[in-house]
Scaffold this active site. Sequence first.
Site: not given
Ligand code: DGJ
Length: 735
Positions: A365, A475-479, A525, A547
């Site tokens: 991750d 895993k393509w994330d966007m936070n 994600c 999460d």
């Molecule tokens: C948010 C994701 O939902 C988590 O599982 C993890 O990948 C974090 N970002 C990492 O910054």
Amino acid sequence: MITFEEGKQIFKLDTQNTTYMMGLVDDVFLGHIYYGKKLRSAGGSYRFRTDEYPMSPRYLLREKLGFFGGFPFEYPTGGVGDYSESCLDITNEVGQNGCELHYVSHHIEKGKPRLPGLPASFGSEQDVETLFIVLQDELLKVQVELQYSVFEAEDVITRCVTIRNGSEHTYRLEKAYSACLHVEKEKDMELITLAGAWARERHMDRRPVGHGKTGVSTVRGETSHQEHAFLGLVSPETTQTVGEVYGMQLVYSGNYSAQVEKNLYDIYRLTMGINGETFSWKLNAGDVFVTPEAILTYSDQGLGQMSRNYHDFMRNHLIRSPYLHKDRPILINNWEATYFDFNTEKLLDLAREAKKQGIEMLVMDDGWFGKRNFDDSSLGDWVVNEEKLQGGLKYLVDQVNAIGLKFGIWFEPEMVSPDSDLYRAHPDWAIQLKDRPVNMHRAQYVLDITREDVRDYVYGSIAKILRSANIEYVKWDMNRAISDAGSCMLPADQQGEVFHRYVLGLYDLLERLTTEFPNLLLEHCSGGGGRFDAGMLYYGPQIWTSDDTDAVERLRIQEGTALLYPLSTMGAHVSKCPNEQVGRMTSMKMRGDVALSGTFGYELDLTTMPEEEKALIPAQVENYHKYHSLISDGDYYRLHSWDSHAPYDAWMVVSKDKSEALVTFCQVLGRPGYKRILLPLQGLDASAEYILDGEDAVLKNGETVSYEGDLLMELGLLIGNSGDFSSRLYHFRRK
Ligand code: DGJ
């Protein structure tokens, strides 16, 4: 099947169990007649009430607004006297807003065309038929083509709209929705939506619909944790198994608006599409604009049937991944095990331990790139941090493969940290408003992927990493959500296009990725489940649901998500206790049983977890292999909801041929004074006899107990009181 009955001027769209009808008034106005249970023949244009009192403009031009105020336009437009929520608002070359659409022509085709640049459902010429109705505003010279695709087997009708500027002028689209539906009932209908927040996504929310407008929307630039692009209009008596439900949902991953409006005649108008509040699109002479697709379904058999329609539809006609019907590798993700604090040795230790337990893939991750040891730097610098990954990425992947595991990796491609080489070199690549400091979230900015040069950089850097080693999962994330939605590249009169262009840019990136790496397993994600939608499922078969991995919180989240999405799309992992998000202790068994109804994996430190919990992993892995194709491809039935009727939760999956079924029962709280409960099952073959096997099989005198299907459904299965946070799996096989 689609027919047009010339004499009656009625379009009739039939699926296996439903009928959708529209009609023409005076050969000009297209109105909605009916959507509901299947009807034998075309009819019902008396709904327009034009015969009892000749209200139509042909007879009573002086009262045209009276007609417009009550006519159920199939695609209502703004500015000329329909005072309810419109679907289309166009500003012309002198800045005025007004559009009136008249019928021009129609045609019917087998199959369904692709939508340029947008995710959309698909099907063969046997599966789907499409109706195109062309309407036109004669003064604006704007043509609007309404597209209806009929998926008979799944009881689904999809809709989208193509808008063409056939004039010599430049116009502005201020709103262009995808669908509208008028429901007229002698009942006070209710609305179901999915609402939430980070760590509690997609909780079901049900409320009465009063007069005026009520609905959902987002301006965050992504589907969002808070709202969902779905409307479920239901009768007051609707439950999982009985009652009417109209479902409407959008295949889109950006700002949307969806509302129900109950008008002065108590008619419900449902509208849905790109959110007009954050959208203004320049439509030059000759330009074409295509809206995202909306997915409509109707059931008179309750919410459960709506869910099954949507699940079948997505599995058969929306999710393209080759993994759709394959067992996904059971993964271990290092996020909750290590956060940013890992190196090659730590990951290899995890991999070795995982292999012993039967786990099949290691996912590395956040934190492997740039100088990222916390969440405040390096996004955009997609270069391996060799201080952490001594020996490099290829070495790590080769070692993991040698241990016998596949390897997956995390990216957050749409973002940039202010503290990054990328941002220092290209500060104009961040989404921003002129001269205004950009607002941060999680210490990061959003990249301006409306720009091709930015997309080329992003794609190039991800692809380079993927080409460098045997990486089989991303895993393509966007936070963070989007704010300050301006682009340094677009001219002033196109800044209103940023949000939609962003989504188109994202789809372009995902299309490039899945084209070059067709066998990659892609999991979307967004800070958990902030971008769980049908648009994203077109590119990747699974999405990290939340999460929040607490087994109890997951019951609500997974129930709401499964209202629309197949269980095979829900990323679900077993994590440690006390839970990282809520601090709750639940049994390892319950954590496993809840995650089993998703893609299934682990998110904990196998090298330090309690031995007695670790000892349960092999049995969970075995369950996954035994039941996963049933869970992925079967019919889902919601039996009980702890959210609305504490203290337990239960659902089941039945194979398409009804030869086997798996019931998951979770007891959240003990039941003082009750010993055992009767849980009526659903979806079985009433005339068949089923044998209970698996871990909860009851043996009587050494024999396996068998039950008749009708008894299990009418009386129920007897389930013992097993205490707080416990769970059971019941597997039935037809005798
Ligand atoms: C948010 C994701 O939902 C988590 O599982 C993890 O990948 C974090 N970002 C990492 O910054």
